[in-house]
Design an enzyme around this catalytic site. Structure first.
Site, PDB file in Angstrom:
ATOM      1  CB  THR A 109      -0.845   0.025   1.298  1.00 55.97           C
ATOM      2  OG1 THR A 109      -1.747  -1.065   1.246  1.00 55.97           O
ATOM      3  CG2 THR A 109      -1.591   1.327   1.475  1.00 55.97           C
ATOM      4  NE  ARG A 154      -9.048  -6.663   4.683  1.00 58.18           N
ATOM      5  CZ  ARG A 154      -7.972  -5.918   4.506  1.00 58.18           C
ATOM      6  NH1 ARG A 154      -7.815  -5.222   3.408  1.00 58.18           N
ATOM      7  NH2 ARG A 154      -7.038  -5.863   5.436  1.00 58.18           N
ATOM      8  N   GLY A 180      -9.987  -2.735   4.466  1.00 59.34           N
ATOM      9  CA  GLY A 180      -8.867  -2.657   5.407  1.00 59.34           C
ATOM     10  C   GLY A 180      -8.799  -1.272   6.024  1.00 59.34           C
ATOM     11  CB  THR A 192       1.821  -0.144   4.622  1.00 60.04           C
ATOM     12  OG1 THR A 192       1.702  -1.231   3.711  1.00 60.04           O
ATOM     13  CG2 THR A 192       3.209  -0.147   5.228  1.00 60.04           C
ATOM     14  N   GLY A 193       0.287  -2.606   5.865  1.00 58.01           N
ATOM     15  CA  GLY A 193       0.314  -3.907   6.539  1.00 58.01           C
ATOM     16  C   GLY A 193      -1.082  -4.409   6.826  1.00 58.01           C
ATOM     17  CG  HIS A 194      -1.817  -8.362   8.396  1.00 54.70           C
ATOM     18  ND1 HIS A 194      -0.490  -8.605   8.161  1.00 54.70           N
ATOM     19  CD2 HIS A 194      -2.493  -9.437   7.922  1.00 54.70           C
ATOM     20  CE1 HIS A 194      -0.357  -9.783   7.563  1.00 54.70           C
ATOM     21  NE2 HIS A 194      -1.550 -10.309   7.408  1.00 54.70           N
TER      22      HIS A 194
HETATM   23  N1  ASP Z   1      -3.187  -2.007   4.743  1.00 57.68           N
HETATM   24  C1  ASP Z   1      -3.699  -2.644   3.576  1.00 57.68           C
HETATM   25  C2  ASP Z   1      -4.969  -3.350   3.900  1.00 57.68           C
HETATM   26  O1  ASP Z   1      -5.089  -3.914   4.964  1.00 57.68           O
HETATM   27  C3  ASP Z   1      -2.788  -3.644   2.953  1.00 57.68           C
HETATM   28  C4  ASP Z   1      -1.350  -3.368   2.931  1.00 57.68           C
HETATM   29  O2  ASP Z   1      -0.853  -2.348   3.326  1.00 57.68           O
HETATM   30  O3  ASP Z   1      -0.680  -4.272   2.459  1.00 57.68           O
HETATM   31  O4  ASP Z   1      -5.812  -3.424   3.048  1.00 57.68           O
END
Ligand code: ASP
Length: 346
Positions: free
Chosen positions: A206, A234, A236, A257-259
């Site tokens: 992201t 979904r 995020g 960024t991330g989960h």
């Molecule tokens: N934060 C983003 C999400 O959960 C994904 C990511 O940054 O990889 O959709």
């Protein structure tokens, strides 16, 4: 005197802020304004586009929009724009949000077949009475605003990645391909939760971008195709103001960024900004937010990656991640789109 007593004493004497600004934050990285930084060094070209505006005394808001459009344009990007990985029904759905120095915000979620979700988010902010539109309504709004409907075909690399993903997963793909509907049952979900997902399986890329312009104003933008092979519907953190992005022009800005589930759980970017308000350096503010995730997540830590970047009003910046491997790029007069490897907790 312990740290708490010290903070109390300093607050009473009105010294807290300057102490943190200079002394506490030995990890401080700073540069002159204007400045732009964004998540993941491999997307650093986006900073160049933002810089083309900032360097001519342009506004931070225009810079972050133009900057992240660079990543949205890149059809080879696994995780931003229409070239990104699809959900598990094979459809690319895009999330984005934008925030300026006046607490003005706009966001879109689960937007399909529109090339620049960040610009639709900006249109939501500037031309609608709302702050967030999702799904079919977001697409209708975009079309009414003159955006073009793209063909919705998966990019070559996304097609390949989707095929690979289907091979590795035990879900009923025939069914999903036929019906194009959500098919995960609760037992599947529980099973999936406990399955070990490698950190890089979802290619977290992201783009979150923060800028401080020559007028001293901050803005931020965040755009993504979200977690690859997510369940249909979904959302995020990336389109959620306070989670994926937050800007307070008196204090600073942060993005994640991330989960996304874990970032939403702690209102991550807002939390980072609030830690900076308390006087922490951007890096320490990000670190404390990552520590909060450590406390709050129900997931196995080794399955997660989260990274924050932050920028304060003085042009000081920093980052922190849960695990090794997160980096970001910074562009200013002195820093030529320099790579920074984030510190990490585990
Ligand atoms: N934060 C983003 C999400 O959960 C994904 C990511 O940054 O990889 O959709």
């Amino acid at each position: 005197m312990n740290r708490r007593q010290l903070v109390k004493t300093l607050s009473l004497s009105g010294m807290t802020f300057s102490f943190f600004k200079t002394g506490w934050a030995s990890n401080l990285k700073s540069t002159s304004k204007p400045i732009v930084l964004s998540t993941w060094y491999n997307q650093r070209e986006a900073n160049i586009d933002a810089w083309s505006i900032l360097s001519k005394n342009g506004k931070a808001l225009d810079a972050v929009e133009k900057g992240v459009m660079n990543a949205e344009n890149d059809i080879t990007n696994c995780c931003v724009g229409l070239g990104g990985n699809p959900d598990r029904t094979g459809i690319v759905t895009l999330d984005a949000c934008i925030m300026n120095e006046k607490f003005e915000i706009g966001a879109v979620g689960a937007l399909e077949r529109i090339k620049h979700p960040i610009s639709v988010a900006r249109a939501v902010m500037e031309k609608s009475p709302h702050v967030m539109l999702v799904g079919a309504g977001a697409q209708e709004f975009a079309l009414a605003q003159g955006f073009t409907l793209e063909d919705g075909k998966l990019s070559d690399h996304a097609t390949k990645a989707f095929e690979e993903w289907k091979k590795r997963n035990e879900f009923d793909h025939k069914n999903v391909e036929k019906k194009k509907v959500e098919f995960i049952t609760k037992p599947d979900r529980e099973q999936e939760k406990s399955k070990s997902m490698k950190v890089d399986e979802f290619n977290h890329d992201t783009i979150g971008m923060l800028a401080l312009d020559s007028f001293g104003n901050l803005s931020g933008a965040c755009t993504t195709s979200g977690m690859g092979f997510k369940m249909r519907g979904r959302l995020g953190d990336s389109p959620i103001i306070g989670a994926g992005l937050y800007v307070d022009n008196e204090v600073g800005a942060a993005t994640a960024t991330g989960h996304g589930e874990e970032v939403i759980r702690i209102c991550g970017s807002h939390l980072v900004v609030e830690f900076m308000r308390q006087g922490l350096s951007p890096e320490l503010a990000c670190k404390k937010a990552v520590e909060r995730i450590l406390k709050s997540t129900p997931r196995k830590l080794e399955d997660l990656q989260i990274g924050f970047i932050a920028l304060n009003k003085h042009g000081e910046f920093g980052s922190y991640a849960l695990q090794k491997g997160f980096d970001f790029a910074v562009k200013s007069e002195e820093l030529d789109n320099k790579k920074f490897d984030s510190k990490f907790l585990m």
